[in-house]
Design a protein around this motif. Structure first.
Motif, PDB file in Angstrom:
ATOM      1  N   ILE A   5       0.838  -1.207   0.000  1.00 37.99           N
ATOM      2  CA  ILE A   5       0.000   0.000   0.000  1.00 37.99           C
ATOM      3  C   ILE A   5       0.868   1.251   0.000  1.00 37.99           C
ATOM      4  O   ILE A   5       0.616   2.204  -0.760  1.00 37.99           O
ATOM      5  N   TYR A   6       1.896   1.248   0.838  1.00 33.43           N
ATOM      6  CA  TYR A   6       2.773   2.420   0.923  1.00 33.43           C
ATOM      7  C   TYR A   6       3.485   2.665  -0.409  1.00 33.43           C
ATOM      8  O   TYR A   6       3.520   3.800  -0.905  1.00 33.43           O
ATOM      9  N   LYS A   7       4.023   1.616  -1.022  1.00 32.91           N
ATOM     10  CA  LYS A   7       4.758   1.772  -2.277  1.00 32.91           C
ATOM     11  C   LYS A   7       3.836   2.188  -3.422  1.00 32.91           C
ATOM     12  O   LYS A   7       4.215   3.005  -4.267  1.00 32.91           O
ATOM     13  N   VAL A   8       2.629   1.646  -3.457  1.00 29.03           N
ATOM     14  CA  VAL A   8       1.676   2.032  -4.491  1.00 29.03           C
ATOM     15  C   VAL A   8       1.309   3.509  -4.347  1.00 29.03           C
ATOM     16  O   VAL A   8       1.150   4.226  -5.338  1.00 29.03           O
ATOM     17  N   SER A   9       1.219   3.973  -3.108  1.00 30.01           N
ATOM     18  CA  SER A   9       0.880   5.392  -2.879  1.00 30.01           C
ATOM     19  C   SER A   9       1.970   6.335  -3.408  1.00 30.01           C
ATOM     20  O   SER A   9       1.702   7.503  -3.660  1.00 30.01           O
ATOM     21  N   LEU A  10       3.179   5.821  -3.587  1.00 29.12           N
ATOM     22  CA  LEU A  10       4.307   6.642  -4.056  1.00 29.12           C
ATOM     23  C   LEU A  10       4.528   6.556  -5.565  1.00 29.12           C
ATOM     24  O   LEU A  10       5.421   7.232  -6.095  1.00 29.12           O
ATOM     25  N   LEU A  11       3.745   5.725  -6.257  1.00 27.12           N
ATOM     26  CA  LEU A  11       3.952   5.546  -7.692  1.00 27.12           C
ATOM     27  C   LEU A  11       3.774   6.861  -8.449  1.00 27.12           C
ATOM     28  O   LEU A  11       2.792   7.582  -8.254  1.00 27.12           O
ATOM     29  N   THR A  12       4.722   7.148  -9.331  1.00 28.92           N
ATOM     30  CA  THR A  12       4.673   8.353 -10.156  1.00 28.92           C
ATOM     31  C   THR A  12       4.306   7.965 -11.592  1.00 28.92           C
ATOM     32  O   THR A  12       4.374   6.792 -11.970  1.00 28.92           O
ATOM     33  N   ALA A  13       3.957   8.972 -12.382  1.00 35.59           N
ATOM     34  CA  ALA A  13       3.628   8.729 -13.789  1.00 35.59           C
ATOM     35  C   ALA A  13       4.828   8.134 -14.519  1.00 35.59           C
ATOM     36  O   ALA A  13       4.673   7.231 -15.358  1.00 35.59           O
ATOM     37  N   ASP A  14       6.024   8.609 -14.194  1.00 38.25           N
ATOM     38  CA  ASP A  14       7.242   8.091 -14.838  1.00 38.25           C
ATOM     39  C   ASP A  14       7.446   6.612 -14.532  1.00 38.25           C
ATOM     40  O   ASP A  14       7.817   5.829 -15.406  1.00 38.25           O
TER      41      ASP A  14
END
Length: 307
Positions: A274-283
């Protein structure tokens, strides 16, 4: 005439008020400067004191010991069957790091199980649940996630484990905004991109790199690939108790995984995802899509070469 006198009187009072104000300001500034000088002198004296120097030495020593504890923690935690976490309390990490020095490998697994369960109290699990409530992208999944963590606190681990496992893949694929069937090898690629493991050399020496010491991404990714994506066959005698495939396809009997420490592993892993998905950027999302295209092209090329 009277008007002129009134004007001069008003002007005089204004000038006097200004002078008084300036004198007051001057006094205040002088007083402040005196205080600053006293403080600076005191700080200077303290900085030059043996007490201050000893404090600095203690801080540096503590930092070195913390780094060593984290290294030991990283070396053992996967072998003990737990995923590390960026959200894990440093006190817990250091406690495990120190325990490794004090006990034989035969007793270590049970000791670490006990430490992890002692730290992750029902209150801590509730805190994690409340943290998940803040993520908008989980809105449609929250009813199940809430109930899964409530079930853990009630000791209903056989419910918590498959419930969380059933959502992990969907959360990751949604996070990358994919609208297609995702094959197993493609999903493994997404996991590696999510945890920044796609361009990492596993044999890279990281012992002297302070940034790497406190980075758990590589180990979290390895846990997911090694334990949660462990393959299985129906009728297999020994099945991984953390295997997503074995549990969700009914290959693993609930009696084998209905345990508090396994349920806790799933909660920690879900929290990482959940934490890592929340940090996903467009790049990063674009990078993942390009990698999937590259993978598909390589698979087609391999098929042609086999013919």
């Amino acid at each position: 005439m009277n008007n002129n006198e009134d004007f001069r009187k008003t002007l005089y009072e204004a000038i006097r008020f200004a002078k008084v104000g300036l004198v007051t300001l001057e006094k205040t500034l002088f007083s402040a400067v005196k205080k600053i000088n006293v403080i600076t002198t005191s700080i200077g004296e303290y900085i030059n004191s043996d007490e201050f120097k000893e404090s600095i030495r203690n801080i540096l020593r503590e930092g070195e010991e913390a780094g060593e504890d984290v290294k030991r923690f990283k070396e053992v935690i996967i072998a003990m069957g737990y995923p590390p976490s960026d959200n894990m309390d440093m006190r817990l990490i250091r406690k495990i790091g120190k325990v490794i020095l004090e006990h034989d490998a035969d007793y270590l697994k049970k000791i670490i199980d006990d430490i992890m369960l002692e730290f992750h109290t029902p209150d801590r699990i509730t805190e994690i649940k409340l943290e998940w409530e803040h993520y908008i992208f989980l809105k449609d999944r929250l009813p199940l996630l809430r109930q899964a963590l409530n079930a853990h606190n009630l000791g209903m681990y056989a419910i918590t484990i498959p419930s969380l496992l059933s959502q992990m893949e969907g959360i990751i694929i949604d996070g990358f905004e994919l609208k297609k069937k995702v094959k197993g090898y493609e999903f493994e690629c997404l996991v590696k991109v999510l945890f920044n493991h796609d361009d990492v050399n596993p044999k890279k020496e990281i012992q002297n790199d302070q940034e790497e010491i406190f980075d758990f991404d590589r180990l979290i990714c390895e846990f997911y690939l090694k334990f949660l994506l462990a393959p299985f066959e129906h009728g297999q005698q020994e099945v991984s108790r953390e295997s997503r495939h074995a549990i969700l396809h009914g290959g693993a009997r609930p009696i084998t995984y209905d345990h508090e420490h396994i349920s806790l592993k799933m909660i920690i892993m879900m929290d990482n995802i959940i934490y890592k998905v929340s940090l996903l950027t467009a790049d990063k999302k674009e990078k993942a899509k390009l990698k999937l295209i590259e993978l598909q092209q390589n698979k087609k090329k391999e098929k042609k070469e086999k013919k």
